[in-house]
Design an enzyme around this catalytic site. Structure first.
Site, short mmCIF file in Angstrom:
data_model
loop_
_atom_site.label_atom_id
_atom_site.label_comp_id
_atom_site.label_asym_id
_atom_site.label_seq_id
_atom_site.Cartn_x
_atom_site.Cartn_y
_atom_site.Cartn_z
CG HIS A 1 4.03 -6.61 1.88
ND1 HIS A 1 4.56 -5.39 1.51
CD2 HIS A 1 5.03 -7.50 1.74
CE1 HIS A 1 5.83 -5.55 1.18
NE2 HIS A 1 6.14 -6.82 1.30
CB CYS B 1 -9.56 -13.99 23.16
SG CYS B 1 -10.33 -15.52 23.76
N1 APR Z 1 2.23 6.06 -10.60
C1 APR Z 1 3.30 5.23 -10.40
N2 APR Z 1 4.13 5.34 -9.33
C2 APR Z 1 3.88 6.34 -8.46
C3 APR Z 1 2.80 7.23 -8.61
C4 APR Z 1 1.96 7.07 -9.74
N3 APR Z 1 0.91 7.89 -9.97
N4 APR Z 1 2.83 8.11 -7.56
C5 APR Z 1 3.89 7.76 -6.79
N5 APR Z 1 4.53 6.70 -7.33
C6 APR Z 1 5.71 5.98 -6.83
C7 APR Z 1 6.67 6.81 -6.01
O1 APR Z 1 7.57 7.50 -6.87
C8 APR Z 1 7.38 5.71 -5.23
O2 APR Z 1 8.50 5.22 -5.96
O3 APR Z 1 5.25 4.98 -5.97
C9 APR Z 1 6.34 4.60 -5.14
C10 APR Z 1 5.81 4.38 -3.74
O4 APR Z 1 6.90 3.91 -2.97
P1 APR Z 1 6.65 3.58 -1.44
O5 APR Z 1 5.86 4.69 -0.82
O6 APR Z 1 7.99 3.19 -0.88
O7 APR Z 1 5.70 2.31 -1.45
P2 APR Z 1 6.15 0.82 -1.73
O8 APR Z 1 7.30 0.75 -2.68
O9 APR Z 1 4.91 0.08 -2.11
O10 APR Z 1 6.62 0.33 -0.27
C11 APR Z 1 6.91 -1.05 -0.16
O11 APR Z 1 7.13 -0.77 2.22
O12 APR Z 1 6.19 0.32 3.96
C12 APR Z 1 6.34 -0.92 3.40
O13 APR Z 1 4.94 -2.79 3.44
C13 APR Z 1 5.00 -1.46 3.01
O14 APR Z 1 4.33 -2.51 0.96
C14 APR Z 1 5.04 -1.41 1.49
C15 APR Z 1 6.51 -1.53 1.19
#
Ligand code: APR
Length: 250
Positions: free
Chosen positions: A121, A156
């Site tokens: 990303h 720009c």
């Molecule tokens: N260790 C492991 N996992 C964790 C922890 C931790 N300490 N704390 C939270 N999580 C988990 C949550 O349970 C959740 O499943 O991390 C996950 C975060 O999920 P999202 O907030 O959806 O983030 P992500 O999956 O990276 O989102 C994917 O969505 O918004 C777009 O482009 C953005 O890259 C992002 C993509």
């Protein structure tokens, strides 16, 4: 949890190639808010459509620019956590054995020393021109960087083109080279570790399906349930900063 960590360790010991797909959760213990966590998630205050799209940027350039500028500022005080470090140290001990594929734009895997990170990303700290230069001789030419005038966003001085964060917005294609390399790593791996992602955003989430179909053991590391749990051969319900050091300490 301990017995399943022991089980996964045996898979990793005999794995020639390991792929790791990470999301915002791997940076949570560094103090970086996740996206979909109801309490602290970035989206708790905004809907993705409001900020992380080209239309949102064209309609409200200052609002979107300020949101990314705020995230850049907050990340300056953030350090890789024990999970990022365990991964980078494993890669140093076992060159070319573990490929990191990340959805994160925070640069923390890179800061921890992981080589060859596939940043699906993009990177929050890189900029790009929103459009090609209106005054350029050839349509594809971008504006000369020297003409970027500071602002919210910078633009720009010659043609008014805006500077945007070089991150992938909803509805945009992922960088083709990084995605192709990630697909190849998912196809070739013996174990796929899916760490800290809700598994809700494609095509990144699809890499876990690709790995499973190619015969890899799929392991989900996440304190909560995810959309990829059905693909997993093992679910390690714990925080990555404590689970990853236990998995990768050989
Ligand atoms: N260790 C492991 N996992 C964790 C922890 C931790 N300490 N704390 C939270 N999580 C988990 C949550 O349970 C959740 O499943 O991390 C996950 C975060 O999920 P999202 O907030 O959806 O983030 P992500 O999956 O990276 O989102 C994917 O969505 O918004 C777009 O482009 C953005 O890259 C992002 C993509």
């Amino acid at each position: 949890l301990a017995s399943s960590i022991a089980q996964v360790r045996t898979w990793l010991h005999s794995a020639q190639r390991i792929a790791m797909l990470t999301g915002a959760g791997v940076s949570a213990e560094s103090g970086v808010p996740t996206f979909r966590d109801a309490q602290s998630g970035l989206w708790a205050h905004f809907r993705p459509e409001e900020l992380a799209t080209e239309d949102a940027f064209r309609d409200h350039p200052e609002r979107v620019w300020d949101w990314y500028a705020g995230r850049r500022e907050a990340l300056k005080a953030v350090r890789p956590n024990a999970g990022h470090v365990a991964v980078a140290e494993f890669q140093a001990r076992h060159p070319d054995r573990l490929t990191v594929i990340t959805q994160n734009v925070d640069g923390l895997h890179q800061a921890a020393g992981s080589p060859g990170v596939l940043a699906l990303h993009g990177n929050l700290f890189d900029d790009a021109w929103l459009d090609s230069c209106a005054l350029a001789r050839r349509p594809a030419d971008a504006c000369p960087v020297t003409l970027a005038v500071p602002g919210r966003p910078p633009h720009c001085a010659q043609c008014g083109n805006l500077v945007r964060p070089a991150v992938v917005w909803f509805g945009e294609n992922l960088p083709a080279e990084a995605l192709a390399a990630a697909e190849a790593a998912a196809e070739a791996c013996d174990v796929m570790l899916v760490v800290g992602t809700s598994g809700e955003v494609w095509p990144a989430a699809g890499l876990a399906v690709t790995a499973r179909r190619a015969g890899a053991k799929v392991v989900v590391v996440n304190p909560d349930a995810t959309a990829l749990d059905a693909e997993a051969h093992a679910l390690l319900r714990g925080p990555s900063a404590s689970v990853l050091p236990q998995l990768l300490d050989f």
